[in-house]
Scaffold this motif. Sequence first.
Motif, PDB file in Angstrom:
ATOM      1  N   TYR A   8       0.829  -1.203   0.000  1.00 15.87           N
ATOM      2  CA  TYR A   8       0.000   0.000   0.000  1.00 15.87           C
ATOM      3  C   TYR A   8       0.865   1.255   0.000  1.00 15.87           C
ATOM      4  N   HIS A   9       1.956   1.210   0.757  1.00 12.76           N
ATOM      5  CA  HIS A   9       2.855   2.378   0.818  1.00 12.76           C
ATOM      6  C   HIS A   9       3.482   2.649  -0.539  1.00 12.76           C
ATOM      7  N   GLU A  10       3.938   1.601  -1.213  1.00  9.42           N
ATOM      8  CA  GLU A  10       4.562   1.765  -2.532  1.00  9.42           C
ATOM      9  C   GLU A  10       3.565   2.280  -3.561  1.00  9.42           C
ATOM     10  N   ALA A  11       2.282   1.939  -3.357  1.00 11.00           N
ATOM     11  CA  ALA A  11       1.246   2.390  -4.292  1.00 11.00           C
ATOM     12  C   ALA A  11       0.775   3.810  -3.988  1.00 11.00           C
ATOM     13  N   GLY A  12       1.295   4.400  -2.895  1.00  9.11           N
ATOM     14  CA  GLY A  12       0.898   5.752  -2.536  1.00  9.11           C
ATOM     15  C   GLY A  12      -0.432   5.832  -1.811  1.00  9.11           C
ATOM     16  N   THR A  13      -0.930   4.691  -1.327  1.00 13.22           N
ATOM     17  CA  THR A  13      -2.203   4.663  -0.586  1.00 13.22           C
ATOM     18  C   THR A  13      -2.007   3.938   0.742  1.00 13.22           C
ATOM     19  N   PRO A  14      -1.197   4.494   1.625  1.00 14.79           N
ATOM     20  CA  PRO A  14      -0.897   3.808   2.887  1.00 14.79           C
ATOM     21  C   PRO A  14      -2.148   3.592   3.733  1.00 14.79           C
ATOM     22  N   LEU A  15      -2.155   2.482   4.452  1.00 17.41           N
ATOM     23  CA  LEU A  15      -3.260   2.206   5.367  1.00 17.41           C
ATOM     24  C   LEU A  15      -3.231   3.242   6.479  1.00 17.41           C
ATOM     25  N   PRO A  16      -4.366   3.864   6.811  1.00 12.68           N
ATOM     26  CA  PRO A  16      -4.384   4.894   7.869  1.00 12.68           C
ATOM     27  C   PRO A  16      -3.825   4.363   9.181  1.00 12.68           C
ATOM     28  N   ASN A  17      -3.126   5.230   9.903  1.00  9.65           N
ATOM     29  CA  ASN A  17      -2.496   4.827  11.169  1.00  9.65           C
ATOM     30  C   ASN A  17      -3.507   4.271  12.167  1.00  9.65           C
ATOM     31  N   GLU A  18      -4.724   4.818  12.154  1.00  8.01           N
ATOM     32  CA  GLU A  18      -5.744   4.351  13.093  1.00  8.01           C
ATOM     33  C   GLU A  18      -6.072   2.876  12.849  1.00  8.01           C
ATOM     34  N   GLN A  19      -6.124   2.475  11.587  1.00  4.81           N
ATOM     35  CA  GLN A  19      -6.419   1.085  11.262  1.00  4.81           C
ATOM     36  C   GLN A  19      -5.229   0.177  11.571  1.00  4.81           C
ATOM     37  N   VAL A  20      -4.025   0.665  11.300  1.00  9.36           N
ATOM     38  CA  VAL A  20      -2.821  -0.095  11.641  1.00  9.36           C
ATOM     39  C   VAL A  20      -2.776  -0.329  13.150  1.00  9.36           C
ATOM     40  N   ASP A  21      -3.105   0.712  13.906  1.00 11.40           N
ATOM     41  CA  ASP A  21      -3.104   0.625  15.366  1.00 11.40           C
ATOM     42  C   ASP A  21      -4.059  -0.468  15.836  1.00 11.40           C
ATOM     43  N   ILE A  22      -5.273  -0.488  15.299  1.00  8.93           N
ATOM     44  CA  ILE A  22      -6.266  -1.485  15.710  1.00  8.93           C
ATOM     45  C   ILE A  22      -5.786  -2.890  15.399  1.00  8.93           C
ATOM     46  N   LEU A  23      -5.237  -3.073  14.208  1.00  7.51           N
ATOM     47  CA  LEU A  23      -4.829  -4.414  13.775  1.00  7.51           C
ATOM     48  C   LEU A  23      -3.593  -4.905  14.523  1.00  7.51           C
ATOM     49  N   VAL A  24      -2.677  -4.009  14.852  1.00  6.29           N
ATOM     50  CA  VAL A  24      -1.494  -4.410  15.611  1.00  6.29           C
ATOM     51  C   VAL A  24      -1.869  -4.720  17.052  1.00  6.29           C
ATOM     52  N   ASP A  25      -2.885  -4.032  17.568  1.00  4.69           N
ATOM     53  CA  ASP A  25      -3.281  -4.207  18.959  1.00  4.69           C
ATOM     54  C   ASP A  25      -4.271  -5.355  19.137  1.00  4.69           C
ATOM     55  N   GLU A  26      -4.220  -6.308  18.250  1.00  5.77           N
ATOM     56  CA  GLU A  26      -5.014  -7.527  18.403  1.00  5.77           C
ATOM     57  C   GLU A  26      -4.289  -8.489  19.341  1.00  5.77           C
ATOM     58  N   ARG A  68     -13.509 -22.543  -4.519  1.00  5.38           N
ATOM     59  CA  ARG A  68     -12.375 -21.756  -4.998  1.00  5.38           C
ATOM     60  C   ARG A  68     -12.748 -20.991  -6.272  1.00  5.38           C
ATOM     61  N   TRP A  69     -13.509 -21.632  -7.144  1.00  4.91           N
ATOM     62  CA  TRP A  69     -13.863 -21.015  -8.426  1.00  4.91           C
ATOM     63  C   TRP A  69     -14.807 -19.826  -8.219  1.00  4.91           C
ATOM     64  N   ASN A  70     -15.789 -20.008  -7.358  1.00  5.42           N
ATOM     65  CA  ASN A  70     -16.810 -18.976  -7.160  1.00  5.42           C
ATOM     66  C   ASN A  70     -16.477 -17.987  -6.046  1.00  5.42           C
ATOM     67  N   GLY A  71     -15.492 -18.335  -5.204  1.00  7.80           N
ATOM     68  CA  GLY A  71     -15.174 -17.508  -4.058  1.00  7.80           C
ATOM     69  C   GLY A  71     -16.115 -17.803  -2.900  1.00  7.80           C
ATOM     70  N   TYR A  72     -15.693 -17.462  -1.692  1.00  9.15           N
ATOM     71  CA  TYR A  72     -16.531 -17.706  -0.526  1.00  9.15           C
ATOM     72  C   TYR A  72     -16.163 -16.734   0.592  1.00  9.15           C
ATOM     73  N   ILE A  73     -17.026 -16.694   1.620  1.00  6.19           N
ATOM     74  CA  ILE A  73     -16.874 -15.740   2.728  1.00  6.19           C
ATOM     75  C   ILE A  73     -16.829 -16.498   4.048  1.00  6.19           C
ATOM     76  N   ARG A  74     -15.957 -16.041   4.928  1.00  9.47           N
ATOM     77  CA  ARG A  74     -15.902 -16.563   6.296  1.00  9.47           C
ATOM     78  C   ARG A  74     -15.957 -15.376   7.266  1.00  9.47           C
ATOM     79  N   HIS A  75     -16.485 -15.628   8.444  1.00 13.84           N
ATOM     80  CA  HIS A  75     -16.588 -14.584   9.467  1.00 13.84           C
ATOM     81  C   HIS A  75     -15.698 -14.939  10.658  1.00 13.84           C
ATOM     82  N   GLU A  76     -15.123 -13.904  11.257  1.00 14.05           N
ATOM     83  CA  GLU A  76     -14.311 -14.099  12.454  1.00 14.05           C
ATOM     84  C   GLU A  76     -14.455 -12.874  13.350  1.00 14.05           C
ATOM     85  N   HIS A  77     -14.441 -13.091  14.652  1.00 11.53           N
ATOM     86  CA  HIS A  77     -14.495 -12.002  15.622  1.00 11.53           C
ATOM     87  C   HIS A  77     -13.141 -11.854  16.297  1.00 11.53           C
ATOM     88  N   SER A  78     -12.887 -10.659  16.808  1.00 12.86           N
ATOM     89  CA  SER A  78     -11.707 -10.461  17.650  1.00 12.86           C
ATOM     90  C   SER A  78     -11.871 -11.252  18.934  1.00 12.86           C
TER      91      SER A  78
END
Length: 420
Positions: free
Chosen positions: A272-290, A313-323
Amino acid sequence: MDIQQASHAPWQKMIQQCFLSLYELPDDKITDSDHFQGYDFVFEFSGATIYLLVNTVLMQANKQEVDNAKVREWRKEVVNQLIKRHAQIYQKNDSLIVDRIAATTDKAVYFIGLTSLSINHQDNQSGHSSYAVGYEYGSRFFAEDCVLDLDDEQSILQVFSHQNFVDILNQLVTPSDLTTFLNFHRRQLSSFASFQNESTLLKQFLQSPNFHQRAIRVQEQLIDSELIEQVELRLLKAVEPNQTVFADALMAEMQKNTGMWFKLFNSVLERYHEAGTPLPNEQVDILVDESMYTYACLVEKILAYRTMDQDSRWNGYIRHEHSYHVFGRHYLMVFYAQDDSSSLSAENVRLSYKDLLSDTNVQLQEPVMDDLFLLGVEFRPCEDSVNTEVYLDIFHQAGSLIDESTQRLYDRLAQLQAQL
């Protein structure tokens, strides 16, 4: 013998090489009236503040002078310096102490003292040589050599050696797991519990119910909200008496999966940084503080892709997870379809992730979640091997309460989609 105080260089290196760098407060924030003044480093986590005092000492001595008794004497001197500094600084912040007692805050505060002891030799035969002394403390040291003030548990200075604290950071990996251990360590000190050294105490912590209680409490909240049916059986087994072997195996798996998660996560941040669209610090903070347990569960679902049938795999699928660290954080994991025309293909999800997160928000209204993350998972064949590379996309939306009319609209849309 001569004593020389060294610079903060080793501590800065330690901070830069782990998650602490993300939470180190700049000088202008450290001097805020909301913080204790005079500590060497301050780290602000979502649920805790850590104040660090450091003492790096270089001892000048001949080899003939160095033995276990002398090293113990030096360690005592180094720690006593920290204890005195902490007592003086803490008392100078008496107005903040009164304010904290009066305030109703759930944010924990920890005071940490770190020591580093090196010995510099100078003799006619071998010339100049120096080495760092590896050591730990343990409860006996503080009972006999350096008596800590244990009258107020919240103000206890928790002392570790530099090498030992680095090892603790490497094993615990996340702020939430570190502060949970610091709370465990402080309780052992305040209750005058006996422990050989900090490494054995860490091992005891990782094998104890204390480590998994957070995850169990969050799952109990999820059950109360009818979001899941029961606490995971492996968590219940891990906290049972005489299940050390099982708990060790679970911890080893968690640490392995956590390492895999951070490789994925760091590659996302770099991309994301190389693409010029870095992940916001607030989101990084939440994900690191897991917690490590959350990371382990996310990685388990990614690894389970290998066992999925070809249609999924061909059609794709969704899974859910909680913190498993905090209640109110939800992860929508979308495994991208191999079929480019599927609504779950990588391109389509990247265009419609807001709709997917909004739909998830509608489903999670009782109670409303604080944070919703969509993790897009893509498997690509390696160009130079038979292996498969995993790419991760991360999208975020804050949970929000929707009104009744909007809820009816979503219900109607769901009915129409079901009829198609």
